[in-house]
Design an enzyme around this catalytic site. Sequence first.
Site, PDB file in Angstrom:
ATOM      1  N   GLU A  32       2.713  54.770  38.782  1.00  0.00           N
ATOM      2  CA  GLU A  32       2.982  54.805  37.151  1.00  0.00           C
ATOM      3  C   GLU A  32       3.139  53.577  36.489  1.00  0.00           C
ATOM      4  O   GLU A  32       2.900  53.098  35.534  1.00  0.00           O
ATOM      5  CB  GLU A  32       3.931  55.652  36.861  1.00  0.00           C
ATOM      6  CG  GLU A  32       3.553  57.076  37.210  1.00  0.00           C
ATOM      7  CD  GLU A  32       4.707  58.377  37.020  1.00  0.00           C
ATOM      8  OE1 GLU A  32       5.749  57.889  36.523  1.00  0.00           O
ATOM      9  OE2 GLU A  32       4.725  59.262  37.787  1.00  0.00           O
ATOM     10  N   LEU A  43       2.170  57.434  44.700  1.00  0.00           N
ATOM     11  CA  LEU A  43       2.669  56.194  45.207  1.00  0.00           C
ATOM     12  C   LEU A  43       3.942  55.898  44.807  1.00  0.00           C
ATOM     13  O   LEU A  43       4.155  55.441  43.749  1.00  0.00           O
ATOM     14  CB  LEU A  43       1.658  55.066  44.788  1.00  0.00           C
ATOM     15  CG  LEU A  43       0.302  55.209  45.077  1.00  0.00           C
ATOM     16  CD1 LEU A  43      -0.408  53.855  44.572  1.00  0.00           C
ATOM     17  CD2 LEU A  43       0.001  55.634  46.501  1.00  0.00           C
ATOM     18  N   GLY A  44       5.049  55.919  45.738  1.00  0.00           N
ATOM     19  CA  GLY A  44       6.300  55.679  45.495  1.00  0.00           C
ATOM     20  C   GLY A  44       6.689  55.077  46.766  1.00  0.00           C
ATOM     21  O   GLY A  44       6.059  54.498  47.575  1.00  0.00           O
ATOM     22  N   GLU A  66       7.784  66.850  39.357  1.00  0.00           N
ATOM     23  CA  GLU A  66       8.063  67.684  40.193  1.00  0.00           C
ATOM     24  C   GLU A  66       8.981  68.998  39.966  1.00  0.00           C
ATOM     25  O   GLU A  66       8.875  69.982  40.229  1.00  0.00           O
ATOM     26  CB  GLU A  66       8.317  67.054  41.512  1.00  0.00           C
ATOM     27  CG  GLU A  66       7.087  66.268  42.132  1.00  0.00           C
ATOM     28  CD  GLU A  66       7.685  65.461  43.253  1.00  0.00           C
ATOM     29  OE1 GLU A  66       7.626  65.906  44.417  1.00  0.00           O
ATOM     30  OE2 GLU A  66       8.466  64.145  43.084  1.00  0.00           O
ATOM     31  N   MET A 126       8.645  47.924  45.648  1.00  0.00           N
ATOM     32  CA  MET A 126       7.375  47.065  45.350  1.00  0.00           C
ATOM     33  C   MET A 126       7.522  46.144  44.099  1.00  0.00           C
ATOM     34  O   MET A 126       7.042  45.166  44.058  1.00  0.00           O
ATOM     35  CB  MET A 126       6.333  48.099  44.897  1.00  0.00           C
ATOM     36  CG  MET A 126       4.956  47.706  44.636  1.00  0.00           C
ATOM     37  SD  MET A 126       4.286  46.777  45.865  1.00  0.00           S
ATOM     38  CE  MET A 126       3.541  48.075  46.829  1.00  0.00           C
ATOM     39  N   ASN A 156      17.590  70.762  44.203  1.00  0.00           N
ATOM     40  CA  ASN A 156      16.791  69.900  45.257  1.00  0.00           C
ATOM     41  C   ASN A 156      18.171  69.435  46.121  1.00  0.00           C
ATOM     42  O   ASN A 156      18.750  68.644  45.868  1.00  0.00           O
ATOM     43  CB  ASN A 156      16.056  68.644  44.736  1.00  0.00           C
ATOM     44  CG  ASN A 156      15.519  67.994  46.138  1.00  0.00           C
ATOM     45  OD1 ASN A 156      15.674  68.325  47.170  1.00  0.00           O
ATOM     46  ND2 ASN A 156      14.517  66.909  45.749  1.00  0.00           N
ATOM     47  N   GLY A 214       6.421  56.386  41.257  1.00  0.00           N
ATOM     48  CA  GLY A 214       7.017  55.431  40.479  1.00  0.00           C
ATOM     49  C   GLY A 214       6.276  53.994  40.794  1.00  0.00           C
ATOM     50  O   GLY A 214       6.045  53.156  39.858  1.00  0.00           O
ATOM     51  N   ILE A 215       5.416  53.778  41.704  1.00  0.00           N
ATOM     52  CA  ILE A 215       4.436  52.594  41.705  1.00  0.00           C
ATOM     53  C   ILE A 215       3.216  52.805  41.122  1.00  0.00           C
ATOM     54  O   ILE A 215       2.798  51.992  40.384  1.00  0.00           O
ATOM     55  CB  ILE A 215       4.307  52.113  43.341  1.00  0.00           C
ATOM     56  CG1 ILE A 215       5.707  51.731  43.975  1.00  0.00           C
ATOM     57  CG2 ILE A 215       3.180  51.251  43.554  1.00  0.00           C
ATOM     58  CD1 ILE A 215       5.394  51.654  45.603  1.00  0.00           C
ATOM     59  N   ARG A 231       7.752  53.311  56.004  1.00  0.00           N
ATOM     60  CA  ARG A 231       7.110  53.911  56.832  1.00  0.00           C
ATOM     61  C   ARG A 231       5.574  53.148  57.094  1.00  0.00           C
ATOM     62  O   ARG A 231       4.916  52.743  56.186  1.00  0.00           O
ATOM     63  CB  ARG A 231       6.673  55.539  56.617  1.00  0.00           C
ATOM     64  CG  ARG A 231       8.023  56.412  56.268  1.00  0.00           C
ATOM     65  CD  ARG A 231       7.598  57.641  56.019  1.00  0.00           C
ATOM     66  NE  ARG A 231       8.778  58.632  55.511  1.00  0.00           N
ATOM     67  CZ  ARG A 231       8.807  59.174  54.418  1.00  0.00           C
ATOM     68  NH1 ARG A 231       7.692  58.965  53.488  1.00  0.00           N
ATOM     69  NH2 ARG A 231       9.787  59.961  54.018  1.00  0.00           N
ATOM     70  N   HIS A 248       4.252  66.194  49.347  1.00  0.00           N
ATOM     71  CA  HIS A 248       4.185  65.722  47.955  1.00  0.00           C
ATOM     72  C   HIS A 248       3.289  66.747  47.113  1.00  0.00           C
ATOM     73  O   HIS A 248       2.670  66.382  45.999  1.00  0.00           O
ATOM     74  CB  HIS A 248       3.379  64.406  47.902  1.00  0.00           C
ATOM     75  CG  HIS A 248       4.385  63.420  48.086  1.00  0.00           C
ATOM     76  ND1 HIS A 248       4.060  62.219  48.752  1.00  0.00           N
ATOM     77  CD2 HIS A 248       5.809  63.076  48.268  1.00  0.00           C
ATOM     78  CE1 HIS A 248       4.859  61.365  49.094  1.00  0.00           C
ATOM     79  NE2 HIS A 248       6.148  61.830  48.650  1.00  0.00           N
ATOM     80  N   ARG A 300      13.584  73.541  45.574  1.00  0.00           N
ATOM     81  CA  ARG A 300      12.660  72.731  46.391  1.00  0.00           C
ATOM     82  C   ARG A 300      12.798  72.852  47.914  1.00  0.00           C
ATOM     83  O   ARG A 300      14.010  72.648  48.469  1.00  0.00           O
ATOM     84  CB  ARG A 300      12.816  71.215  46.174  1.00  0.00           C
ATOM     85  CG  ARG A 300      11.639  70.285  46.901  1.00  0.00           C
ATOM     86  CD  ARG A 300      12.100  68.753  46.612  1.00  0.00           C
ATOM     87  NE  ARG A 300      10.902  68.016  47.342  1.00  0.00           N
ATOM     88  CZ  ARG A 300      11.307  66.988  48.129  1.00  0.00           C
ATOM     89  NH1 ARG A 300      12.657  66.547  48.253  1.00  0.00           N
ATOM     90  NH2 ARG A 300      10.337  66.398  48.926  1.00  0.00           N
TER      91      ARG A 300
END
Length: 400
Positions: A335, A211-212, A386, A285, A7, A332-333, A243, A182, A93
């Site tokens: 999970e 959700l990250g 990913e 978060m 990546n 991340g969020i 964003r 994503h 990627r």
Amino acid sequence: MKILVLNSGSSSIKYQLFDMRDESVLAAGSVEQIGEPGSHLSHSFHTGQGEMNKTVRTLPIPDHRQGFDLIASVLRETGALADTGELRGIGHRVVHGGEKFKEPARVTPDVLAAIRSLIPLAPLHNPANLLGMEVAMESAPAVPQVAVFDTAFHQSIPAHAYRYAIPKTLYEAHQIRRYGFHGTSHRYVAKKAAEFLQKPLTSLNLISLHLGNGASAAAIQQGRCIDTSMGLTPLEGLIMGTRCGDLDPAIIFYLARETGLASGEIETILNKESGLKGICGANDMRTVGELAAGGDPEAQLAISMYCYRIKKYIGAYHAVLGGLDGLIFTGGIGEHAGFIRAGCCENLAHLGLEMDGGKNRESAEGGFSIDSPASRVKILVIPTNEELEIAEQTVACLRG
């Protein structure tokens, strides 16, 4: 069968080396701050005792070629890869495949030219992705290379969902439409959800929430994506770390007129100073949750807005899918933030979604369910991967 996944960013290269016989990670790491002071490599690798060791090396890394050579060197030194001849392929990627790429593609001069033509759609990402492919092809010319596109999974979206209500001439001349991002993650967790539910993916209707720091939703009908929240760019859709997500487009004209800000300045505000950061001053978060628990009203508002926007997408996608088998939280969020999952599913029993609070407060390795026995829809937490999905798509592409 060893597959290297790369990546490549503008000043970094992230990588993972897989043994695809058992999908195990042999080594992983990143080269950071390429061409800058403080450039370094972080590398983790398996020892002979089955443990992971980590090494960090700070040294001048002037360009991506030196970065790739350093990766190859440390893979040799740590015993993960004797030389690039051991590789079955290298998967890359690529952020934007436009309308040209609906599936992974073997990298050829024509494919490189097509990706280059899409730079106006992803000016920050596609040039770096291209550079990584070109360097890898020069350094390992005998190894097959495959481009895997973040946008490809969403290319099954029908025209009534991907077209914007703007003049057709603008769509045709400038490729202005919904692309979504994503996609590699949404595809991976959808497959894992089907495995968890022990049903064919082609028989399931799913909503996937990645959700990250970036966040997006996808409506998946019988294994095919039929809508997604991000649009021409990753700015549209859910509220994210920095964003804004969905926004009245007239706000941009209003800001330009009332503040005198240039279009580039407004773009920076909406991409880097908005979202959670704009509402409460923090974009992580975990920090937002701590502030909210301590009574900070702006952090509490940020969480309410974040979950409310997601609930609106759940309702919309439930409607267009015509029924729902599973709701997936990942990223991340998704999970790790149980309080966000609870907020997103609150008062959705009329849609068949009922969460078990006890399960939601627990955690488990791999995927697990957090729905109550009364729930008609499965609510799943599935860690995304990913890099593994890119490796799997690379193998599938090379096998034709």
